[in-house]
Scaffold this motif. Structure first.
Motif, PDB file in Angstrom:
ATOM      1  N   LEU A 123     -13.564  28.600 -17.357  1.00  0.00           N
ATOM      2  CA  LEU A 123     -12.679  29.163 -17.677  1.00  0.00           C
ATOM      3  C   LEU A 123     -12.592  30.561 -17.182  1.00  0.00           C
ATOM      4  N   GLN A 124     -12.801  30.979 -16.784  1.00  0.00           N
ATOM      5  CA  GLN A 124     -12.693  32.432 -16.706  1.00  0.00           C
ATOM      6  C   GLN A 124     -12.652  32.936 -15.487  1.00  0.00           C
ATOM      7  N   GLU A 125     -13.831  31.903 -14.495  1.00  0.00           N
ATOM      8  CA  GLU A 125     -14.246  32.235 -13.499  1.00  0.00           C
ATOM      9  C   GLU A 125     -13.934  30.883 -12.452  1.00  0.00           C
ATOM     10  N   GLN A 151      -2.980  29.893  -9.493  1.00  0.00           N
ATOM     11  CA  GLN A 151      -2.665  30.958 -10.454  1.00  0.00           C
ATOM     12  C   GLN A 151      -3.566  32.231  -9.978  1.00  0.00           C
ATOM     13  N   SER A 152      -3.026  33.721 -10.317  1.00  0.00           N
ATOM     14  CA  SER A 152      -3.055  34.549 -10.595  1.00  0.00           C
ATOM     15  C   SER A 152      -4.408  34.930 -10.739  1.00  0.00           C
ATOM     16  N   VAL A 153      -5.788  35.853  -9.588  1.00  0.00           N
ATOM     17  CA  VAL A 153      -6.661  36.331 -10.241  1.00  0.00           C
ATOM     18  C   VAL A 153      -7.081  38.123  -9.994  1.00  0.00           C
ATOM     19  N   LYS A 154      -7.578  38.470 -10.893  1.00  0.00           N
ATOM     20  CA  LYS A 154      -8.073  39.804 -11.201  1.00  0.00           C
ATOM     21  C   LYS A 154      -8.810  40.586  -8.991  1.00  0.00           C
ATOM     22  N   VAL A 155      -7.719  41.326  -9.234  1.00  0.00           N
ATOM     23  CA  VAL A 155      -8.179  41.320  -7.237  1.00  0.00           C
ATOM     24  C   VAL A 155      -9.694  42.304  -7.246  1.00  0.00           C
ATOM     25  N   ASP A 156      -9.442  43.482  -9.313  1.00  0.00           N
ATOM     26  CA  ASP A 156     -10.558  44.388  -8.324  1.00  0.00           C
ATOM     27  C   ASP A 156     -12.236  43.351  -9.551  1.00  0.00           C
ATOM     28  N   ASP A 157     -12.326  42.450 -10.249  1.00  0.00           N
ATOM     29  CA  ASP A 157     -12.553  41.539 -10.386  1.00  0.00           C
ATOM     30  C   ASP A 157     -13.397  40.911 -10.232  1.00  0.00           C
ATOM     31  N   SER A 158     -12.882  40.283  -7.965  1.00  0.00           N
ATOM     32  CA  SER A 158     -13.069  39.340  -7.882  1.00  0.00           C
ATOM     33  C   SER A 158     -13.728  40.244  -6.357  1.00  0.00           C
ATOM     34  N   THR A 195     -11.719  35.956 -10.225  1.00  0.00           N
ATOM     35  CA  THR A 195     -11.548  35.819 -11.554  1.00  0.00           C
ATOM     36  C   THR A 195     -10.501  35.483 -11.918  1.00  0.00           C
ATOM     37  N   LYS A 196      -9.845  34.536 -12.993  1.00  0.00           N
ATOM     38  CA  LYS A 196      -9.180  34.161 -13.226  1.00  0.00           C
ATOM     39  C   LYS A 196      -7.923  35.573 -14.229  1.00  0.00           C
ATOM     40  N   GLN A 197      -6.659  35.417 -13.884  1.00  0.00           N
ATOM     41  CA  GLN A 197      -6.279  35.895 -15.206  1.00  0.00           C
ATOM     42  C   GLN A 197      -5.987  35.838 -16.129  1.00  0.00           C
ATOM     43  N   ASN A 198      -5.290  33.737 -16.293  1.00  0.00           N
ATOM     44  CA  ASN A 198      -5.452  33.015 -17.222  1.00  0.00           C
ATOM     45  C   ASN A 198      -6.872  32.574 -17.212  1.00  0.00           C
TER      46      ASN A 198
END
Length: 278
Positions: A134-136, A178-185, A216-219
């Motif tokens: 669900l997170q990644e 869906q969008s991701v957290k770039v800094d955590d990817s 890393t998923k945003q949602n």
């Protein structure tokens, strides 16, 4: 000369006299030896066979030859029957395998054309695979042996991903589901050994290199149906069915667990020792 002629006539062998009685015994399948006894009695009356000293040996040899012939024919019959049965089993097995293959292929798709997810609730493609929590989202892209990090191009943007080798068409290039957290990817180049073990040593068969991309998923409360928009979609319900059959938490249960974990991390002052998920 007359005397010699009479002598020669006296030396001629005499034929056994026939009783004149025809052989009229009938074979009773329940008593074949009785039939043979009647045959031998008839032969003894109609010939000199039983006056020979070797009659027992000769009859035994005949019985043995007939027995060997019968055994040989029976063996051939059994082999033929076994071959036919083996062929039927092979055809039946092939039919079952074909039906199973068709059923598996059918199960890979739902009525709306979606595919069944892999064990990681993602999808195995021809040149890469991806799994998710669900997170990644984790993507694995195999590359040729000897590939160096400087040969790789990997661009991770909020809504777009591009992965490949420099100077070649990208392996992945599209808008993310869906969008991701770039800094955590991030991405990395790793190796894995495909091997087998024996009692004496560990034999390495092949070293496989691959690009591993972690997004890393945003949602973090929703499953992705596909990696990039326009790509093959998975039926996330299939994942729940598989999880349930294995006694593992479904996506809904995992989502509730994540919500509880997040809430617990945000409220460390509270006691959650008796908290239960329903």
């Amino acid at each position: 000369m007359a005397i010699l002629s009479e002598y020669e006539e006296d030396q001629k062998p005499t034929k056994p006299s026939s009783s004149g009685k025809p052989f009229n015994a009938a074979l009773d399948p329940s008593n074949p030896l009785g039939f043979l006894e009647a045959v031998f009695e008839f032969v003894s009356r109609e010939s000199d066979l039983f006056k020979s000293d070797s009659v027992v040996r000769d009859v035994n040899a005949l019985v043995r030859a007939v027995k060997e012939k019968v055994d040989s024919e029976e063996k051939k019959r059994r082999e033929k029957a076994e071959k036919r049965a083996s062929e039927e089993r092979a055809r039946a097995s092939a039919s079952v395998k074909e039906e199973k293959k068709e059923a598996e292929a059918e199960s890979e798709k739902t009525t709306d054309g979606k595919k069944a997810p892999n064990k990681g609730n993602g999808l195995d493609m021809d040149n890469y695979s991806w799994v998710q929590t669900l997170q990644e989202v984790t993507i694995n892209v195999p590359v040729p042996p000897g590939t160096k990090s400087r040969f790789i191009t990997c661009e991770i943007k909020k809504n777009h991903l591009k992965v490949g080798l420099k100077g070649q068409p990208p392996i992945i290039d599209g808008e993310l589901f869906q969008s991701v957290k770039v800094d955590d990817s991030f991405w990395s180049l790793g190796t894995s050994a495909l091997h087998k073990t024996s009692t004496k040593a560990l034999h390495i068969h092949r070293i496989r290199k691959s690009i591993s991309v972690l997004l890393t998923k945003q949602n973090q409360m929703e499953w992705w149906k596909c990696l990039v928009k326009g790509g093959p979609e998975i039926d996330t319900q299939k994942f729940d069915q598989r999880q349930k059959s294995m006694g593992l938490p479904t996506s809904d249960e995992m989502q509730k667990q994540e919500i509880l974990k997040k809430f617990m991390s945000e409220h460390p002052e509270m006691d959650f020792s008796r908290a239960k998920m329903s």
